[in-house]
Scaffold this motif. Sequence first.
Motif, PDB file in Angstrom:
ATOM      1  N   ALA A 161     -35.134  10.684  -4.434  1.00  0.00           N
ATOM      2  CA  ALA A 161     -34.312  11.317  -5.472  1.00  0.00           C
ATOM      3  C   ALA A 161     -33.279  12.247  -4.841  1.00  0.00           C
ATOM      4  CB  ALA A 161     -35.206  12.091  -6.444  1.00  0.00           C
ATOM      5  N   PHE A 176     -30.913   9.996  -9.536  1.00  0.00           N
ATOM      6  CA  PHE A 176     -31.767  11.169  -9.337  1.00  0.00           C
ATOM      7  C   PHE A 176     -32.725  11.327 -10.507  1.00  0.00           C
ATOM      8  CE2 PHE A 176     -32.665  15.679 -10.044  1.00  0.00           C
ATOM      9  CZ  PHE A 176     -33.221  16.033  -8.822  1.00  0.00           C
ATOM     10  N   ARG A 179     -35.721   8.715 -10.681  1.00  0.00           N
ATOM     11  CA  ARG A 179     -36.799   8.975  -9.731  1.00  0.00           C
ATOM     12  C   ARG A 179     -37.559  10.254 -10.079  1.00  0.00           C
ATOM     13  NH1 ARG A 179     -32.910   6.157  -7.265  1.00  0.00           N
ATOM     14  NH2 ARG A 179     -33.449   4.660  -5.615  1.00  0.00           N
ATOM     15  N   ALA A 180     -36.819  11.291 -10.453  1.00  0.00           N
ATOM     16  CA  ALA A 180     -37.465  12.574 -10.761  1.00  0.00           C
ATOM     17  C   ALA A 180     -38.328  12.476 -12.013  1.00  0.00           C
ATOM     18  CB  ALA A 180     -36.418  13.661 -10.921  1.00  0.00           C
TER      19      ALA A 180
END
Length: 284
Positions: A161, A176, A179-180
Motif C-alpha cells: 500500500a 492505496f 490494500r489498506a
Amino acid sequence: MTKRISTSQLKSKLRQAERKIRKDVNDYNRAVNKYNSQLKKAVDAYSRFVREYNSSVRKNKQIISKEIRKLNTSSHSTYYISVQTMQQHYLDVSSLYAEGCPVSSEQDEILNLIETEQANSIITANAIENNEYPDENTEDQEIGDKLHLVSVDLDNRWKGAVFALNPNNPDAARHFCTRAREIFTEFIEMKAPDDAVFRFNPSCARTDRGNATRKEKIRYMMRDKQMESCVIDFADEDINNILELFHVLSDGTHGSAGRYEFDKLLQVKKRVEQGINFLCIISK
C-alpha cells in the motif's frame, strides 16, 4: 582446655575485625550511593517521560480545538458525519476519563492514542475536503514491526500500500485504499473471529448476515483492558471513519496520483498508519 592467646594476638584480631567492619560499612555505603544514583536516574527519566507525555497530550488537545473550528459542519456526507460522531465519542471519553483520573499504564496509553486518533481524523478531513493544513501536526507513530508480529501477510500488504503511494502513480489513491481496506478488515477478523466473539458474549449484536458486528469484535479485542463502553464506541467509529475516508479517496482516480495532491495522500498515509497502530495496541 581453652587455648590461650597473647595480648598481641588479641590486638591483631581486633584490628582485623575493625578492618572488616570498616570494609563492610564502606561496601554498604557504596551500595547505598549506587542505589540512590540509579534511583535518581530512574526518577529523572520518569519525570522526563511524564513531561513529554503531558506535553504531547496538551499539544493534541490544542490541535483538536484548532482543527474542529475549521471543520465544515454544514456538510452532510457520511465521511463528515463520521468525523463529527468521532468528536462526540472523543468528548465522552475525555469527560469520563478526566485529567487525574486513576488509570493503569495500559489504559493511559490507549487514552493518549485516542487523543492522537481524534486529532488525525480532523486534520485529514480538513486537508482532503477543505485544503486546510494544520500549523502543527501530531507526532509520527510508525507501526514498525507491530503489524509484522500480527501477520506477515498483512505487513506485506501494508508495504504494498505504501509502495502504491507514488507521485508518478496516476491511480495511487485507489491502489492505496484497496490494500489498506483489506488490512483493517482482515486484521479485525483475525483478532476477533466470530466463533470466539460468540463464546465470549453469546448475546452480542449481530449483522443481518449473522456475523458479530465490528463493535462487538472490538469489544472482544479489548476484553482485558477494563475500559468503559465510550472507549469501545470511539474505537469502532475510528475504524469506520478510516473506511469512510477510503470511499472518498477511491473517487480520486484522475490526474497525477489521482485528483489529490501528494501532500494530501501523505496525510492520509499518516492517518491510516496510526490507525493500524491503534488497532495493534488495543488488541494486544
